[in-house]
Design an enzyme around this catalytic site. Structure first.
Site, mmCIF file in Angstrom:
data_model
loop_
_atom_site.group_PDB
_atom_site.id
_atom_site.type_symbol
_atom_site.label_atom_id
_atom_site.label_comp_id
_atom_site.label_asym_id
_atom_site.label_seq_id
_atom_site.Cartn_x
_atom_site.Cartn_y
_atom_site.Cartn_z
ATOM 1 N N HIS A 143 0.783 -1.241 0.000
ATOM 2 C CA HIS A 143 0.000 0.000 0.000
ATOM 3 C C HIS A 143 0.814 1.290 0.000
ATOM 4 O O HIS A 143 0.242 2.369 -0.036
ATOM 5 C CB HIS A 143 -1.008 0.001 1.151
HETATM 6 C C1 UD1 Z 1 -2.039 5.543 5.897
HETATM 7 C C2 UD1 Z 1 -0.812 6.132 6.572
HETATM 8 C C3 UD1 Z 1 0.263 5.078 6.728
HETATM 9 C C4 UD1 Z 1 -0.279 3.791 7.314
HETATM 10 C C5 UD1 Z 1 -1.461 3.311 6.479
HETATM 11 C C6 UD1 Z 1 -2.054 2.032 7.010
HETATM 12 C C7 UD1 Z 1 -0.384 8.520 6.184
HETATM 13 C C8 UD1 Z 1 0.421 9.505 5.458
HETATM 14 N N1 UD1 Z 1 -0.250 7.232 5.804
HETATM 15 O O1 UD1 Z 1 -1.771 5.369 4.524
HETATM 16 O O2 UD1 Z 1 1.276 5.598 7.582
HETATM 17 O O3 UD1 Z 1 0.736 2.802 7.325
HETATM 18 O O4 UD1 Z 1 -2.448 4.340 6.496
HETATM 19 O O5 UD1 Z 1 -3.076 1.534 6.190
HETATM 20 O O6 UD1 Z 1 -1.128 8.890 7.071
HETATM 21 N N2 UD1 Z 1 -9.219 5.227 1.422
HETATM 22 C C9 UD1 Z 1 -10.442 4.611 1.188
HETATM 23 N N3 UD1 Z 1 -11.059 3.986 2.232
HETATM 24 C C10 UD1 Z 1 -10.531 3.956 3.483
HETATM 25 C C11 UD1 Z 1 -9.295 4.570 3.684
HETATM 26 C C12 UD1 Z 1 -8.645 5.195 2.653
HETATM 27 O O7 UD1 Z 1 -10.957 4.617 0.086
HETATM 28 O O8 UD1 Z 1 -11.141 3.404 4.395
HETATM 29 C C13 UD1 Z 1 -8.522 5.906 0.330
HETATM 30 C C14 UD1 Z 1 -8.333 7.386 0.624
HETATM 31 O O9 UD1 Z 1 -9.415 8.143 0.237
HETATM 32 C C15 UD1 Z 1 -7.090 7.714 -0.170
HETATM 33 C C16 UD1 Z 1 -6.303 6.412 -0.119
HETATM 34 O O10 UD1 Z 1 -7.219 5.384 0.235
HETATM 35 O O11 UD1 Z 1 -7.402 8.013 -1.494
HETATM 36 C C17 UD1 Z 1 -5.146 6.483 0.831
HETATM 37 O O12 UD1 Z 1 -5.553 6.862 2.135
HETATM 38 P P1 UD1 Z 1 -4.587 7.726 3.071
HETATM 39 O O13 UD1 Z 1 -5.393 8.407 4.083
HETATM 40 O O14 UD1 Z 1 -3.649 8.536 2.250
HETATM 41 O O15 UD1 Z 1 -3.713 6.732 3.863
HETATM 42 P P2 UD1 Z 1 -3.011 5.352 3.499
HETATM 43 O O16 UD1 Z 1 -2.406 5.299 2.165
HETATM 44 O O17 UD1 Z 1 -3.951 4.282 3.891
#
Ligand code: UD1
Length: 358
Positions: A207
């Site tokens: 991820h």
């Molecule tokens: C985040 C953390 C990372 C952690 C990881 C665990 C930061 C910078 N990164 O990364 O340290 O190891 O979580 O999983 O805080 N999204 C969904 N549904 C969800 C959650 C996220 O669709 O339930 C989508 C978001 O809208 C976004 C993408 O996934 O487009 C990434 O989400 P983001 O909040 O950037 O964090 P992670 O990549 O999960």
């Protein structure tokens, strides 16, 4: 003595696990007020963890998911500041290295409320990772810093942070110890995975932005996995959804929605090896005595590299295949990251600090 009043900011999947472990043992000692930022919001990325581990319903649900880093962190800060001004806690506690961690720590530090950082002193030395920036900033504005191992304390020392630094072990081991055996006994792996791959598969999670926002890198990883004889179980992080349609998924790679924590522990127990770019899973693989192949140029969990329990690799097929085929001497395993009582050590230190407060 009044109970110390602690606002805890959580928001992403690994923080729910860490918080479950903390709350389980610390809820009677402290007056806990929880803020869920909403960074992870899908039911299988959030709700299921609260239900499964019986975590108290957060006092505040902010629903701040998505957006760019600055936008997400900024919106979190605005909302968290209002709550902290209203609640006036003795401490604000944050776990790990996510944007939710950074937002909580920054707001508290600016309001002169002591910040407690659990999982302090970790470094990848790669500032292109958003988590690295979050860690550095959070450590430098924290008043109490809890490290998973001596390496963390040493790193903080190099950066001039020497006061109120404690080596307490890793809080994820508290969770792992509480639930690993339970998950093996209570999760029916046959209902999760196809019968013919049970006992034969490797477990994959990917991820990190560096691997998943770049179609070429992710396709390379998948192509490398296609030349492995064994089946691969891949629970998909929502971050991968967008890119998935444009990828060729090899026949031996089986896709799943995100597993709950207990499901993940059961699937981990059933796997031969772990292939990942996650921080937390590298430790869990180690505790479960499963060799780990980490598709990253560096790791924060350098202790796991000893005796090849964890091998770092680039995205090339040759490197990944070689890493999977490397044999690990099982008798070289030794305990790492504490004794599973991290919450107790953290709680004791907070109480001592609280007693010193005016
Ligand atoms: C985040 C953390 C990372 C952690 C990881 C665990 C930061 C910078 N990164 O990364 O340290 O190891 O979580 O999983 O805080 N999204 C969904 N549904 C969800 C959650 C996220 O669709 O339930 C989508 C978001 O809208 C976004 C993408 O996934 O487009 C990434 O989400 P983001 O909040 O950037 O964090 P992670 O990549 O999960």
């Amino acid at each position: 003595m009044n109970k110390p009043r602690i606002v805890i900011v959580i928001g992403a999947r690994p923080q729910f696990i860490k918080h479950a472990a903390f709350e389980l043992k610390a809820k009677d000692i402290f007056d806990l007020i929880t803020i869920h930022t909403g960074q992870h919001y899908d039911s299988n990325m959030s709700d299921v963890f609260f239900t499964q581990m019986n975590i108290a319903k957060p006092n505040y649900m902010l629903e701040i998911g998505g957006g760019t880093h600055g936008n997400q962190t900024g919106r979190m800060m605005i909302a968290i500041e209002e709550i902290i001004q209203k609640e006036i806690p003795d401490f604000v506690l944050v776990y790990g290295d996510t944007n939710s961690t950074l937002a909580g720590a920054l707001v508290a530090a600016k309001l002169n409320i002591p910040v407690i950082h659990v999982e302090a002193g970790l470094r990848s030395f790669n500032r292109t990772m958003p988590e690295e920036v979050n860690r550095i900033v959070t450590d430098h504005i924290s008043s109490m810093l809890f490290c998973s191992s001596d390496e963390g304390k040493y790193q903080l020392q190099l950066e001039g942070i020497t006061e109120n630094v404690f080596v307490t072990g890793d809080i994820m081991l508290d969770a792992f110890d509480s639930y690993y055996i339970f998950a093996q006994n209570n999760i029916n792996i046959q209902s999760l995975l196809p019968e013919h791959i049970i006992g034969k598969y490797h477990l994959l999670t990917i991820h990190r932005p560096a691997n998943t926002d770049n179609k070429k890198a992710l396709q390379n990883i998948l192509s490398a996995l296609s030349i492995i004889d064994d089946p691969i179980v891949w629970p998909i992080h929502p971050r991968n959804r967008r890119i998935l349609e444009s990828l060729v998924i090899p026949n031996n790679v089986y896709l799943f929605p995100p597993f709950s924590y207990f499901e993940m522990l059961a699937v981990l127990n059933g796997c031969k090896k772990v292939i990942t770019d996650s921080g937390g899973l590298q430790k869990e693989a180690y505790w479960a005595k499963r060799p780990c192949i980490t598709i990253r140029p560096e790791t924060e969990w350098i202790e796991t590299l000893e005796n090849k329990w964890n091998i770092l690799t680039d995205v090339s097929a040759v490197s990944i295949k070689a890493a999977i085929e490397t044999t690990v001497q099982t008798n070289t395993w030794k305990p790492l990251y504490g004794d599973g009582n991290t919450t107790s050590y953290i709680s004791e230190a907070i109480i001592n600090e609280f007693k010193k407060m005016p």
